[in-house]
Design an enzyme around this catalytic site. Structure first.
Site, PDB file in Angstrom:
ATOM      1  N   HIS A 121      31.300  38.551  32.880  1.00  0.00           N
ATOM      2  CA  HIS A 121      31.807  37.727  33.848  1.00  0.00           C
ATOM      3  C   HIS A 121      31.854  36.338  33.297  1.00  0.00           C
ATOM      4  O   HIS A 121      32.437  35.335  34.244  1.00  0.00           O
ATOM      5  CB  HIS A 121      30.205  37.565  34.785  1.00  0.00           C
ATOM      6  CG  HIS A 121      30.374  38.734  35.504  1.00  0.00           C
ATOM      7  ND1 HIS A 121      31.182  39.365  36.340  1.00  0.00           N
ATOM      8  CD2 HIS A 121      29.177  39.502  35.614  1.00  0.00           C
ATOM      9  CE1 HIS A 121      30.439  40.517  36.779  1.00  0.00           C
ATOM     10  NE2 HIS A 121      29.333  40.727  36.624  1.00  0.00           N
ATOM     11  N   ASP A 156      30.923  48.888  33.896  1.00  0.00           N
ATOM     12  CA  ASP A 156      29.969  48.249  34.611  1.00  0.00           C
ATOM     13  C   ASP A 156      30.481  48.215  36.206  1.00  0.00           C
ATOM     14  O   ASP A 156      31.497  48.263  36.394  1.00  0.00           O
ATOM     15  CB  ASP A 156      29.949  46.651  34.006  1.00  0.00           C
ATOM     16  CG  ASP A 156      28.632  45.975  34.576  1.00  0.00           C
ATOM     17  OD1 ASP A 156      27.472  45.936  33.994  1.00  0.00           O
ATOM     18  OD2 ASP A 156      28.889  45.567  35.818  1.00  0.00           O
ATOM     19  N   HIS A 158      30.173  46.074  38.335  1.00  0.00           N
ATOM     20  CA  HIS A 158      30.755  44.843  38.740  1.00  0.00           C
ATOM     21  C   HIS A 158      31.925  44.688  38.235  1.00  0.00           C
ATOM     22  O   HIS A 158      32.198  45.002  36.954  1.00  0.00           O
ATOM     23  CB  HIS A 158      29.695  43.461  38.444  1.00  0.00           C
ATOM     24  CG  HIS A 158      28.314  43.716  39.179  1.00  0.00           C
ATOM     25  ND1 HIS A 158      27.411  44.391  38.551  1.00  0.00           N
ATOM     26  CD2 HIS A 158      27.791  43.614  40.310  1.00  0.00           C
ATOM     27  CE1 HIS A 158      26.140  44.432  39.101  1.00  0.00           C
ATOM     28  NE2 HIS A 158      26.622  43.919  40.529  1.00  0.00           N
ATOM     29  N   ASP A 239      24.915  49.961  35.499  1.00  0.00           N
ATOM     30  CA  ASP A 239      24.540  49.890  36.799  1.00  0.00           C
ATOM     31  C   ASP A 239      25.113  50.552  37.805  1.00  0.00           C
ATOM     32  O   ASP A 239      24.983  50.267  39.159  1.00  0.00           O
ATOM     33  CB  ASP A 239      24.340  48.167  37.022  1.00  0.00           C
ATOM     34  CG  ASP A 239      25.679  47.559  36.445  1.00  0.00           C
ATOM     35  OD1 ASP A 239      26.538  48.251  35.965  1.00  0.00           O
ATOM     36  OD2 ASP A 239      25.474  46.077  36.613  1.00  0.00           O
TER      37      ASP A 239
HETATM   38 ZN   LIG Z   1      27.029  44.924  36.244  1.00  0.00          ZN
END
Ligand SMILES: [Zn+2]
Length: 295
Positions: A121, A156, A158, A239
């Protein structure tokens, strides 16, 4: 495959505060999962300033260092830090680079970096979502500078928005990202193609092994074949696992082995990103790395 493992106890000294999901205990859980596997230990090192600039603006790197030195407790609402966080983040990026060097030198054929803080991120000039420096982007720039063709696969749960921002106008690196959508950070639409080098695969909440494997077979594998990378970098979050508390996907532990077997047609260097249920990340890391070794 001769598979490397890089990690460092310094990563335990990046403290994120009580109740924070990206907590030091994640690291021993992952390493516990890898116990007994036949892995080549790769020594970590620090990333140099010039190497960090492969992913970030110099003024941002300075701002992170100064904030941590001044005793800051957060860089944004989610990204909390402590006294050793800058050192840990520089070492996390450097550990990824050490894995890349071990592969370039022929010491390993594949590898896994058990690092924190995570990176995907973090943008060119912004900490975000538990991430300070974008480890995978810094490694990608390091390898392309050495003439290697690099693709990044981010599974991931996200969206790897920082990685996307870093490469959206740099077609020398291809980035494919499977992520739950809608979910924070609410980016990663199919129409985001950057310089033609970005591929986003939004996965609806509740997606499980069947939906993900379909996406692998129909989209990830053809993409991998088209790109013919010398090395595939994986932003490896766990995740999307059914036990994870931060998302709504339903992957089994075994899914991470199945993904890994499918993509291991060229060397794979995999970097830990998210994953917040300790049992799930212990078992999933084992499934993933065992499949790397067996590929
Ligand atoms: Zn994540």
């Amino acid at each position: 495959m001769r598979t490397g493992l890089v990690t460092d106890p310094l990563f335990l000294r990046h403290h994120t505060g009580p109740g924070h999901p990206e907590r030091p205990e994640r690291l021993p859980a992952v390493l516990k999962g890898l116990e007994g596997l036949d892995l080549v230990a790769v020594a970590p090192r620090d990333a140099t300033r010039g190497e960090l600039e492969g992913g970030h603006e110099g003024r941002y790197i300075d701002a992170v260092r100064r904030a941590v030195e001044a005793g800051a407790r957060e860089l944004d609402a989610d990204t909390t830090v402590s006294k050793d966080s800058y050192a840990a983040a520089v070492r996390a990026a450097g550990a990824a680079l050490a894995l890349g060097e071990a592969w370039l030198d022929g010491r390993i054929e594949a590898g896994f970096a058990a690092v924190r803080p995570p990176g995907h991120h973090a943008g060119p000039a912004r900490a975000m979502g538990f991430c300070l420096f974008n480890n995978v982007a810094i490694l990608a720039r390091f390898l392309t500078a050495r003439g290697k063709r690099v693709s990044i696969l981010d599974w991931d749960v996200h969206h790897g928005n920082g990685t996307q921002e870093i490469f959206q106008s740099d077609p020398s690196v291809r980035h494919m990202d499977l992520h739950q959508y809608p979910l924070w950070p609410m980016t990663g639409l199919r129409e985001d193609r950057g310089a033609g080098n970005l591929w986003n695969i939004p996965m609806p909440p509740g997606s499980g092994d069947r939906e993900y494997l379909k996406a692998f077979d129909e989209e990830v594998l053809p993409w991998l074949e088209d790109g013919e990378p010398d090395v595939l970098l994986v932003s490896c979050g766990f995740d999307a696992h059914e036990r994870d508390p931060l998302a709504d996907q339903r992957l089994s532990t075994e899914a991470f082995a199945l993904f890994t077997k499918r993509i291991a047609r060229q060397p794979v260097l995999s970097l830990l990103e998210g994953g917040y249920d300790l049992d799930a990340i212990r078992a999933s890391a084992r499934a993933h790395v065992e499949a790397l070794i067996g590929a």
